[in-house]
Scaffold this motif. Structure first.
Motif, PDB file in Angstrom:
ATOM      1  N   ASP A  11      45.495 -25.300  -5.325  1.00 49.54           N
ATOM      2  CA  ASP A  11      45.126 -24.744  -6.626  1.00 49.54           C
ATOM      3  C   ASP A  11      46.284 -24.973  -7.601  1.00 49.54           C
ATOM      4  O   ASP A  11      47.380 -24.438  -7.394  1.00 49.54           O
ATOM      5  CB  ASP A  11      44.834 -23.251  -6.495  1.00 49.54           C
ATOM      6  N   THR A  90      34.947 -27.087  -0.610  1.00 51.15           N
ATOM      7  CA  THR A  90      35.458 -26.482  -1.824  1.00 51.15           C
ATOM      8  C   THR A  90      35.174 -27.398  -3.005  1.00 51.15           C
ATOM      9  O   THR A  90      35.246 -28.622  -2.891  1.00 51.15           O
ATOM     10  CB  THR A  90      36.974 -26.216  -1.711  1.00 51.15           C
ATOM     11  N   GLN A  93      38.499 -29.819  -8.597  1.00 49.76           N
ATOM     12  CA  GLN A  93      38.964 -29.331  -9.889  1.00 49.76           C
ATOM     13  C   GLN A  93      38.108 -29.924 -11.009  1.00 49.76           C
ATOM     14  O   GLN A  93      37.793 -31.100 -11.001  1.00 49.76           O
ATOM     15  CB  GLN A  93      40.429 -29.700 -10.096  1.00 49.76           C
ATOM     16  N   LYS A  98      33.822 -24.281 -10.300  1.00 49.34           N
ATOM     17  CA  LYS A  98      35.121 -24.114  -9.652  1.00 49.34           C
ATOM     18  C   LYS A  98      35.735 -22.745  -9.928  1.00 49.34           C
ATOM     19  O   LYS A  98      36.209 -22.072  -9.009  1.00 49.34           O
ATOM     20  CB  LYS A  98      36.088 -25.222 -10.111  1.00 49.34           C
ATOM     21  N   ASN A  99      35.739 -22.312 -11.171  1.00 47.41           N
ATOM     22  CA  ASN A  99      36.330 -21.014 -11.487  1.00 47.41           C
ATOM     23  C   ASN A  99      35.557 -19.871 -10.851  1.00 47.41           C
ATOM     24  O   ASN A  99      36.144 -18.881 -10.403  1.00 47.41           O
ATOM     25  CB  ASN A  99      36.412 -20.817 -13.007  1.00 47.41           C
ATOM     26  N   GLU A 101      33.985 -20.044  -8.020  1.00 46.94           N
ATOM     27  CA  GLU A 101      34.396 -20.087  -6.617  1.00 46.94           C
ATOM     28  C   GLU A 101      35.774 -19.467  -6.422  1.00 46.94           C
ATOM     29  O   GLU A 101      35.991 -18.667  -5.494  1.00 46.94           O
ATOM     30  CB  GLU A 101      34.417 -21.536  -6.142  1.00 46.94           C
ATOM     31  N   ARG A 102      36.717 -19.803  -7.300  1.00 39.65           N
ATOM     32  CA  ARG A 102      38.093 -19.289  -7.193  1.00 39.65           C
ATOM     33  C   ARG A 102      38.118 -17.766  -7.274  1.00 39.65           C
ATOM     34  O   ARG A 102      38.726 -17.090  -6.437  1.00 39.65           O
ATOM     35  CB  ARG A 102      38.977 -19.861  -8.308  1.00 39.65           C
ATOM     36  N   TYR A 103      37.451 -17.219  -8.270  1.00 40.23           N
ATOM     37  CA  TYR A 103      37.528 -15.776  -8.499  1.00 40.23           C
ATOM     38  C   TYR A 103      36.728 -14.985  -7.464  1.00 40.23           C
ATOM     39  O   TYR A 103      37.101 -13.869  -7.106  1.00 40.23           O
ATOM     40  CB  TYR A 103      37.069 -15.445  -9.916  1.00 40.23           C
ATOM     41  N   TYR A 106      38.902 -15.047  -4.356  1.00 41.13           N
ATOM     42  CA  TYR A 106      40.056 -14.184  -4.592  1.00 41.13           C
ATOM     43  C   TYR A 106      39.657 -12.707  -4.541  1.00 41.13           C
ATOM     44  O   TYR A 106      40.393 -11.877  -3.993  1.00 41.13           O
ATOM     45  CB  TYR A 106      40.670 -14.508  -5.952  1.00 41.13           C
ATOM     46  N   MET A 150      43.073 -20.092   1.366  1.00 38.74           N
ATOM     47  CA  MET A 150      43.377 -20.344  -0.050  1.00 38.74           C
ATOM     48  C   MET A 150      44.642 -21.177  -0.216  1.00 38.74           C
ATOM     49  O   MET A 150      44.718 -22.035  -1.091  1.00 38.74           O
ATOM     50  CB  MET A 150      43.529 -19.018  -0.793  1.00 38.74           C
ATOM     51  N   GLY A 154      42.098 -24.322   0.031  1.00 39.39           N
ATOM     52  CA  GLY A 154      41.513 -24.056  -1.280  1.00 39.39           C
ATOM     53  C   GLY A 154      40.494 -22.937  -1.167  1.00 39.39           C
ATOM     54  O   GLY A 154      40.220 -22.418  -0.087  1.00 39.39           O
ATOM     55  N   THR A 155      39.936 -22.557  -2.274  1.00 43.59           N
ATOM     56  CA  THR A 155      39.004 -21.426  -2.282  1.00 43.59           C
ATOM     57  C   THR A 155      37.596 -21.863  -1.903  1.00 43.59           C
ATOM     58  O   THR A 155      37.198 -23.004  -2.103  1.00 43.59           O
ATOM     59  CB  THR A 155      38.976 -20.778  -3.671  1.00 43.59           C
TER      60      THR A 155
END
Length: 270
Positions: A11, A90, A93, A98-99, A101-103, A106, A150, A154-155
Protein backbone atom coordinates in the motif's frame (compact mmCIF):
# COMPACT_ATOMS: atom_id res chain seq x y z
CA UNK A 1 14.30 -11.52 11.86
CA UNK A 2 12.66 -8.12 11.47
CA UNK A 3 14.58 -7.35 8.27
CA UNK A 4 11.59 -8.71 6.36
CA UNK A 5 9.71 -5.55 7.35
CA UNK A 6 12.17 -3.49 5.32
CA UNK A 7 10.39 -4.64 2.18
CA UNK A 8 8.13 -1.95 0.70
CA UNK A 9 4.49 -2.01 1.74
CA UNK A 10 2.03 -3.05 -1.00
CA UNK A 11 0.00 0.00 0.00
CA UNK A 12 1.73 3.25 -1.08
CA UNK A 13 -0.23 5.09 1.62
CA UNK A 14 -0.26 2.72 4.63
CA UNK A 15 -3.05 3.23 7.12
CA UNK A 16 -2.23 3.72 10.84
CA UNK A 17 -0.73 0.65 12.57
CA UNK A 18 -0.19 -1.20 9.27
CA UNK A 19 3.31 -0.18 8.20
CA UNK A 20 5.53 -0.91 11.19
CA UNK A 21 5.05 -4.16 13.15
CA UNK A 22 5.90 -2.54 16.50
CA UNK A 23 2.50 -1.02 17.36
CA UNK A 24 0.73 -4.35 16.74
CA UNK A 25 3.40 -6.32 18.61
CA UNK A 26 3.18 -3.87 21.52
CA UNK A 27 -0.61 -4.19 21.68
CA UNK A 28 -0.45 -8.00 21.62
CA UNK A 29 2.43 -8.09 24.12
CA UNK A 30 0.60 -5.89 26.63
CA UNK A 31 -2.57 -7.91 26.05
CA UNK A 32 -0.86 -11.24 26.74
CA UNK A 33 0.96 -9.95 29.83
CA UNK A 34 -2.20 -8.45 31.30
CA UNK A 35 -4.62 -11.34 30.72
CA UNK A 36 -2.15 -14.11 31.63
CA UNK A 37 -0.24 -12.55 34.52
CA UNK A 38 -0.40 -8.87 35.45
CA UNK A 39 -4.18 -8.60 35.42
CA UNK A 40 -4.59 -11.49 37.83
CA UNK A 41 -1.97 -10.01 40.14
CA UNK A 42 -3.78 -6.66 40.04
CA UNK A 43 -7.15 -8.30 40.87
CA UNK A 44 -5.73 -10.64 43.51
CA UNK A 45 -6.90 -8.57 46.49
CA UNK A 46 -9.72 -6.72 44.76
CA UNK A 47 -13.38 -7.49 44.30
CA UNK A 48 -14.63 -8.08 40.74
CA UNK A 49 -15.57 -4.86 39.01
CA UNK A 50 -19.20 -4.24 38.16
CA UNK A 51 -18.97 -3.56 34.42
CA UNK A 52 -22.63 -4.13 33.55
CA UNK A 53 -23.29 -0.77 31.88
CA UNK A 54 -19.92 -0.74 30.16
CA UNK A 55 -20.45 -4.26 28.84
CA UNK A 56 -23.92 -3.37 27.57
CA UNK A 57 -22.49 -0.47 25.56
CA UNK A 58 -19.48 -2.46 24.37
CA UNK A 59 -21.49 -5.49 23.24
CA UNK A 60 -24.19 -3.41 21.58
CA UNK A 61 -21.45 -1.46 19.80
CA UNK A 62 -19.93 -4.72 18.60
CA UNK A 63 -23.31 -5.85 17.31
CA UNK A 64 -23.60 -2.64 15.28
CA UNK A 65 -19.97 -2.79 14.11
CA UNK A 66 -20.09 -6.41 12.96
CA UNK A 67 -23.60 -6.11 11.55
CA UNK A 68 -22.62 -3.09 9.46
CA UNK A 69 -19.44 -4.82 8.29
CA UNK A 70 -21.41 -7.90 7.24
CA UNK A 71 -23.99 -5.79 5.43
CA UNK A 72 -21.35 -3.91 3.42
CA UNK A 73 -19.35 -7.01 2.46
CA UNK A 74 -22.48 -9.01 1.64
CA UNK A 75 -23.76 -6.22 -0.60
CA UNK A 76 -20.54 -5.87 -2.59
CA UNK A 77 -19.41 -9.51 -2.66
CA UNK A 78 -22.72 -11.35 -2.99
CA UNK A 79 -25.23 -8.91 -4.47
CA UNK A 80 -22.98 -6.81 -6.71
CA UNK A 81 -20.26 -9.49 -7.07
CA UNK A 82 -17.40 -7.04 -7.55
CA UNK A 83 -14.95 -9.96 -7.17
CA UNK A 84 -14.70 -13.36 -8.83
CA UNK A 85 -15.47 -15.92 -6.11
CA UNK A 86 -13.27 -18.48 -7.86
CA UNK A 87 -10.25 -16.21 -7.41
CA UNK A 88 -10.41 -13.14 -5.20
CA UNK A 89 -7.25 -11.13 -5.64
CA UNK A 90 -6.53 -7.76 -4.09
CA UNK A 91 -7.58 -4.95 -6.40
CA UNK A 92 -4.72 -3.11 -8.14
CA UNK A 93 -3.95 0.51 -7.33
CA UNK A 94 -6.32 2.81 -9.17
CA UNK A 95 -9.16 0.27 -9.29
CA UNK A 96 -12.57 1.83 -8.68
CA UNK A 97 -13.12 -0.38 -5.62
CA UNK A 98 -9.59 -0.17 -4.21
CA UNK A 99 -10.35 2.37 -1.48
CA UNK A 100 -13.48 0.48 -0.50
CA UNK A 101 -11.39 -2.67 -0.15
CA UNK A 102 -8.68 -0.87 1.86
CA UNK A 103 -11.04 0.68 4.39
CA UNK A 104 -13.21 -2.43 4.79
CA UNK A 105 -10.17 -4.61 5.48
CA UNK A 106 -8.74 -1.98 7.82
CA UNK A 107 -12.06 -1.75 9.68
CA UNK A 108 -11.93 -5.53 10.19
CA UNK A 109 -8.36 -5.28 11.51
CA UNK A 110 -9.35 -2.57 14.01
CA UNK A 111 -12.31 -4.68 15.10
CA UNK A 112 -10.01 -7.61 15.86
CA UNK A 113 -7.96 -5.30 18.08
CA UNK A 114 -11.14 -4.16 19.85
CA UNK A 115 -12.05 -7.84 20.38
CA UNK A 116 -9.06 -8.09 22.75
CA UNK A 117 -11.15 -6.17 25.29
CA UNK A 118 -13.26 -9.32 25.74
CA UNK A 119 -10.46 -10.92 27.72
CA UNK A 120 -9.61 -7.73 29.60
CA UNK A 121 -13.21 -7.61 30.86
CA UNK A 122 -12.96 -11.27 31.93
CA UNK A 123 -9.93 -10.40 34.07
CA UNK A 124 -11.54 -7.32 35.64
CA UNK A 125 -14.62 -9.39 36.51
CA UNK A 126 -12.49 -12.35 37.69
CA UNK A 127 -14.06 -14.72 35.16
CA UNK A 128 -10.78 -16.57 34.81
CA UNK A 129 -12.34 -19.87 33.70
CA UNK A 130 -13.35 -18.19 30.43
CA UNK A 131 -9.74 -17.29 29.64
CA UNK A 132 -8.90 -20.56 27.91
CA UNK A 133 -6.03 -21.29 25.55
CA UNK A 134 -8.57 -21.34 22.71
CA UNK A 135 -9.81 -17.86 23.63
CA UNK A 136 -6.39 -16.20 23.89
CA UNK A 137 -4.93 -18.02 20.87
CA UNK A 138 -7.89 -17.09 18.68
CA UNK A 139 -7.70 -13.39 19.55
CA UNK A 140 -3.93 -13.13 19.06
CA UNK A 141 -3.94 -15.03 15.77
CA UNK A 142 -6.76 -12.96 14.28
CA UNK A 143 -4.88 -9.71 14.90
CA UNK A 144 -1.58 -11.19 13.71
CA UNK A 145 -3.00 -12.63 10.48
CA UNK A 146 -4.94 -9.45 9.65
CA UNK A 147 -1.81 -7.37 10.08
CA UNK A 148 0.43 -9.80 8.17
CA UNK A 149 -1.90 -9.89 5.16
CA UNK A 150 -2.09 -6.10 4.91
CA UNK A 151 1.66 -5.67 5.36
CA UNK A 152 2.94 -8.28 2.92
CA UNK A 153 0.13 -8.95 0.46
CA UNK A 154 -2.28 -6.05 0.58
CA UNK A 155 -5.86 -5.51 1.64
CA UNK A 156 -8.83 -7.66 0.79
CA UNK A 157 -8.64 -10.49 -1.67
CA UNK A 158 -9.73 -13.95 -0.65
CA UNK A 159 -9.96 -12.96 3.02
CA UNK A 160 -12.91 -10.65 2.32
CA UNK A 161 -15.09 -13.76 2.32
CA UNK A 162 -13.60 -14.85 5.64
CA UNK A 163 -14.37 -11.46 7.18
CA UNK A 164 -17.94 -11.54 5.88
CA UNK A 165 -18.73 -14.92 7.45
CA UNK A 166 -16.89 -14.11 10.69
CA UNK A 167 -18.67 -10.79 11.16
CA UNK A 168 -22.08 -12.46 10.80
CA UNK A 169 -21.21 -14.97 13.52
CA UNK A 170 -19.89 -12.20 15.77
CA UNK A 171 -23.07 -10.16 15.31
CA UNK A 172 -25.14 -12.91 16.95
CA UNK A 173 -22.42 -13.71 19.48
CA UNK A 174 -22.20 -10.16 20.79
CA UNK A 175 -25.98 -9.85 20.84
CA UNK A 176 -26.03 -12.85 23.17
CA UNK A 177 -23.34 -11.17 25.31
CA UNK A 178 -25.46 -8.00 25.37
CA UNK A 179 -28.46 -9.94 26.69
CA UNK A 180 -26.21 -11.58 29.27
CA UNK A 181 -24.92 -8.20 30.52
CA UNK A 182 -28.30 -6.45 30.37
CA UNK A 183 -30.07 -8.97 32.64
CA UNK A 184 -33.61 -8.17 31.50
CA UNK A 185 -35.21 -10.30 34.20
CA UNK A 186 -34.70 -13.75 32.72
CA UNK A 187 -31.95 -16.31 33.12
CA UNK A 188 -29.47 -16.15 30.28
CA UNK A 189 -29.27 -19.96 30.35
CA UNK A 190 -32.87 -20.03 29.13
CA UNK A 191 -31.89 -18.66 25.72
CA UNK A 192 -32.26 -21.78 23.58
CA UNK A 193 -29.85 -20.67 20.87
CA UNK A 194 -26.88 -20.25 23.23
CA UNK A 195 -25.11 -23.44 22.13
CA UNK A 196 -25.73 -22.66 18.47
CA UNK A 197 -23.38 -19.68 18.74
CA UNK A 198 -20.48 -22.08 19.35
CA UNK A 199 -21.85 -24.36 16.64
CA UNK A 200 -21.97 -21.45 14.18
CA UNK A 201 -18.34 -20.64 15.01
CA UNK A 202 -17.45 -24.23 14.23
CA UNK A 203 -19.42 -24.18 10.99
CA UNK A 204 -17.70 -20.99 9.81
CA UNK A 205 -14.30 -22.68 10.00
CA UNK A 206 -15.65 -25.66 8.07
CA UNK A 207 -16.88 -23.28 5.35
CA UNK A 208 -13.56 -21.43 5.33
CA UNK A 209 -11.71 -24.74 4.96
CA UNK A 210 -13.95 -25.85 2.07
CA UNK A 211 -13.65 -22.51 0.30
CA UNK A 212 -9.84 -22.33 0.59
CA UNK A 213 -9.62 -25.95 -0.62
CA UNK A 214 -11.80 -25.11 -3.63
CA UNK A 215 -9.57 -22.19 -4.65
CA UNK A 216 -6.44 -24.32 -4.24
CA UNK A 217 -7.78 -27.25 -6.25
CA UNK A 218 -9.87 -25.62 -8.95
CA UNK A 219 -8.20 -22.23 -9.49
CA UNK A 220 -4.55 -23.12 -10.16
CA UNK A 221 -3.92 -19.88 -12.05
CA UNK A 222 -5.27 -17.66 -9.29
CA UNK A 223 -2.82 -14.92 -8.30
CA UNK A 224 -3.76 -15.06 -4.64
CA UNK A 225 -0.70 -16.48 -2.77
CA UNK A 226 -1.09 -20.22 -2.27
CA UNK A 227 0.92 -19.99 0.95
CA UNK A 228 -1.82 -17.78 2.45
CA UNK A 229 -4.47 -20.29 1.39
CA UNK A 230 -2.46 -23.09 3.02
CA UNK A 231 -2.14 -20.96 6.16
CA UNK A 232 -5.89 -20.48 6.12
CA UNK A 233 -6.41 -24.23 5.80
CA UNK A 234 -4.08 -24.87 8.73
CA UNK A 235 -5.80 -22.30 10.93
CA UNK A 236 -9.23 -23.66 9.96
CA UNK A 237 -8.18 -27.18 11.00
CA UNK A 238 -6.78 -25.92 14.32
CA UNK A 239 -9.90 -23.92 15.09
CA UNK A 240 -12.23 -26.76 14.03
CA UNK A 241 -10.45 -29.04 16.47
CA UNK A 242 -10.48 -26.51 19.32
CA UNK A 243 -14.06 -25.33 18.88
CA UNK A 244 -15.23 -28.90 18.26
CA UNK A 245 -13.57 -30.07 21.45
CA UNK A 246 -15.06 -27.12 23.36
CA UNK A 247 -18.54 -27.87 21.99
CA UNK A 248 -18.34 -31.52 23.00
CA UNK A 249 -17.14 -30.73 26.52
CA UNK A 250 -19.51 -27.84 27.14
CA UNK A 251 -22.74 -29.10 25.61
CA UNK A 252 -22.72 -32.74 24.53
CA UNK A 253 -21.11 -34.20 27.67
CA UNK A 254 -23.04 -31.82 29.95
CA UNK A 255 -26.34 -32.88 28.40
CA UNK A 256 -25.30 -36.53 28.70
CA UNK A 257 -24.52 -36.13 32.42
CA UNK A 258 -27.77 -34.28 33.00
CA UNK A 259 -29.73 -37.12 31.38
CA UNK A 260 -28.11 -39.86 33.48
CA UNK A 261 -29.68 -38.92 36.87
CA UNK A 262 -33.09 -38.65 35.26
CA UNK A 263 -32.71 -42.12 33.76
CA UNK A 264 -31.50 -43.51 37.08
CA UNK A 265 -34.48 -41.99 38.91
CA UNK A 266 -36.86 -43.54 36.40
CA UNK A 267 -35.25 -46.96 36.86
CA UNK A 268 -35.65 -46.73 40.66
CA UNK A 269 -39.30 -45.86 40.28
CA UNK A 270 -39.80 -48.84 37.98
Amino acid sequence: MFAIFNSPSPDPHPLPLTNSPWPTLLILGVYALFVLKLGKLYMQKRQPYNLRKLLMCYNLGQVAYNGLFFGITFYYLVLRQISDWRCMETFPQGHQHKNLERYVHYAYFINKILDLLDTVFFVLRKNYRQISFLHVYHHIMMVTICYGIMRFYGTGGHFNAVGMVNSLVHTFMYFYYFLSAANFGFKIESIWWKKYITLSQLIQFVLIFIYASYVLLFSPNCGFPRCLLLLQLLQAVIMMYMFGNFYLKTYMRTESKAAQPAQGHKMRRD
